[in-house]
Design an enzyme around this catalytic site. Structure first.
Site, PDB file in Angstrom:
ATOM      1  CG  HIS A 138      -2.260   0.468   1.069  1.00 49.69           C
ATOM      2  ND1 HIS A 138      -2.608   1.487   1.557  1.00 49.69           N
ATOM      3  CD2 HIS A 138      -3.082   0.169  -0.417  1.00 49.69           C
ATOM      4  CE1 HIS A 138      -3.287   2.067   0.842  1.00 49.69           C
ATOM      5  NE2 HIS A 138      -4.619   1.008  -0.059  1.00 49.69           N
ATOM      6  CG  ASP A 169      -6.537   9.217  -3.182  1.00 47.66           C
ATOM      7  OD1 ASP A 169      -5.378   9.968  -2.183  1.00 47.66           O
ATOM      8  OD2 ASP A 169      -7.097   8.680  -3.195  1.00 47.66           O
ATOM      9  CG  HIS A 357      -9.333   5.688  -2.431  1.00 50.19           C
ATOM     10  ND1 HIS A 357      -7.830   5.559  -2.581  1.00 50.19           N
ATOM     11  CD2 HIS A 357      -9.712   4.339  -1.927  1.00 50.19           C
ATOM     12  CE1 HIS A 357      -7.248   4.378  -2.531  1.00 50.19           C
ATOM     13  NE2 HIS A 357      -8.355   3.882  -1.703  1.00 50.19           N
ATOM     14  CD  GLU A 385      -0.647   1.522   4.737  1.00 50.34           C
ATOM     15  OE1 GLU A 385      -1.068   2.459   3.559  1.00 50.34           O
ATOM     16  OE2 GLU A 385      -2.046   0.807   4.375  1.00 50.34           O
TER      17      GLU A 385
END
Length: 451
Positions: A138, A169, A357, A385
């Site tokens: 991610h 986003d 998102h 992440e």
């Protein structure tokens, strides 16, 4: 109320983070998916030294093909340029959830490589865990020469607003040679060179079971791989700190945890999936009890990418947006007092058939985190992440920050009472039946930890 000791502990963590000096003129916020697509294509075409694309997936659709074709054109024009792509190993070798079986993205990468034998653009499959449900790549960010284009978006039609629908986003273009070098070197050293990582643009590659031992070791190694760079900025100037992490004890998670209580006036956060770890919920409650303001901007269930309209065949995955709404309703019912007195503002984003998102954290006018982290248990424990924390003590980015937040709020409504959200009794019959069955066997708690 937060004690001075605790406040200082949180502030001390932020003050001690290594920082890279940043010019305000070299940060540019992009305000729409279409602007993101246009900028990415322009920057790829103008690149001279290196391009490194890292995303969950690069899809074989019109939007994804435009990006990959642009990369091939750039490499063709400058054969000496270093061009590479990293995507999730598992996601690239399957179709979309709920879609009919078809050729995968990996098949497409192989076909393009075969069609362009003189142009080598390696596509690396990153296996963050032995199964996709237990962890994915991610990590986000596109290095182009001495800049990083950072977004939580992946690359396909809706993220790039290639056709009618878009997935909203955040997008930041940051010109900073040290930041770009840090990200680029980390990806080259810790991802692309890892034993568990294999090329997806080559048809001869191992199966996931064949590399399970290497993948387990890789996952263990990733827990210790922080970004390495020489800090060159103090706490009195505009600066950026790149953060990366896997697992609940990562530096990224620690920084998110310490960042939230540092709000002297207001904390704002965005998440598409309302399913926050308990430790972050406690942070929010602590701020509210201390008299601070908290604003949460979350997607309406119909703006969730898993939402299935009632006139379409129902699939189990379509229950997810309802589970997130149940979480939000329960959260608001606990904190209705703070909603009523104006301290807690919850906004639901919805705009036509488009999806939401966005993720990120804003603390007062001083700190801003851009990240792909969904602030949920999956991000906290399972996925790899990263983020960029921006410290703006002189408020040089106020205009950009205020414009971005104003645009995010444009298509939102404020929830004034938890009863304004639907309850399980209001849901379609198939959703209602499924959720009650899940609750009966207590699997809903497991689902909330991995989705």
């Amino acid at each position: 109320m937060l004690s001075k000791f605790k406040r200082n502990k949180h502030q001390q963590h932020l003050a001690q983070l290594p920082k890279l000096s940043q010019s305000a003129a070299d940060i540019r916020t992009l305000f729409s998916p279409a602007e993101f697509r246009q900028t990415l294509l322009e920057k790829i075409a103008g690149a001279t030294r290196r391009i490194c694309i890292v995303a969950l997936y690069l899809e074989n659709d019109d939007g994804g093909r435009a990006i990959l074709n642009a990369l091939y054109d750039a490499k063709r024009a400058r054969p000496e340029m270093d061009v590479s792509i990293c995507v999730d190993w598992h996601r690239a070798q399957r179709g979309r959830i709920g879609a009919a079986a078809a050729a995968t993205n990996a098949d497409w990468y192989c076909q393009l490589a075969t069609d362009n034998p003189q142009i080598a653009i390696p596509v690396y499959g990153i296996p963050v865990n032995t199964r996709e449900a237990l962890g994915v790549l991610h990590l986000k960010g596109f290095v182009i020469d001495d800049a990083v284009l950072y977004s939580g978006a992946s690359l396909n039609d809706v993220y790039l607003h290639q056709h009618d629908k878009y997935r909203y986003d955040r997008y930041q273009w940051i010109q900073n040679g040290a930041l770009a070098e840090t990200f680029f070197n980390w990806v080259k050293t810790n991802l692309q060179a890892a034993e568990a990582v294999n090329r997806l643009d080559k048809s001869e590659r191992p199966s996931s079971p064949e590399i399970k031992n290497e993948t387990r070791q890789f996952r263990q190694d990733l827990r210790g791989f922080d970004y390495q760079f020489t800090p060159n900025a103090g706490n009195e100037e505009l600066a950026v700190t790149p953060l990366v992490g896997l697992g609940k004890r990562s530096l990224l998670n620690k920084t998110i945890y310490h960042l939230m209580p540092c709000a002297e006036k207001k904390l704002t956060l965005c998440t598409p999936y309302f399913n926050m770890p308990a430790i972050l919920v406690r942070n929010i409650i602590g701020l509210l009890r201390a008299g601070k303001e908290v604003e949460i901007i979350v997607g309406d269930k119909t703006a969730n990418d898993f939402y299935i309209p009632e006139d379409q065949p129902f699939k189990i995955i379509g229950a997810l947006p309802y589970l997130y709404e149940i979480n939000l309703r329960r959260f608001l019912s606990r904190l209705q007092y703070y909603v009523s007195n104006g301290q807690l503002t919850v906004r639901l984003w919805k705009e036509g058939e488009n999806s939401y998102h966005l993720k990120g954290i804003w603390v007062d006018d001083e700190w801003m985190m851009v990240t792909g982290n969904n602030l949920n248990p999956r991000a906290w424990r399972l996925d790899l992440e990263n983020a960029i924390l921006i410290h703006d003590p002189l408020q040089e980015l106020t205009e950009q920050r205020d414009k971005e937040l104003a645009l995010i709020r444009t298509h939102t409504i404020v929830v004034n009472h938890f009863r304004e959200l639907e309850s399980i009794a209001d849901y379609p019959a198939k959703v209602r039946k499924l959720i009650r069955r899940l609750r009966r066997i207590r699997i809903d708690k497991l689902i909330s930890r991995i989705l």
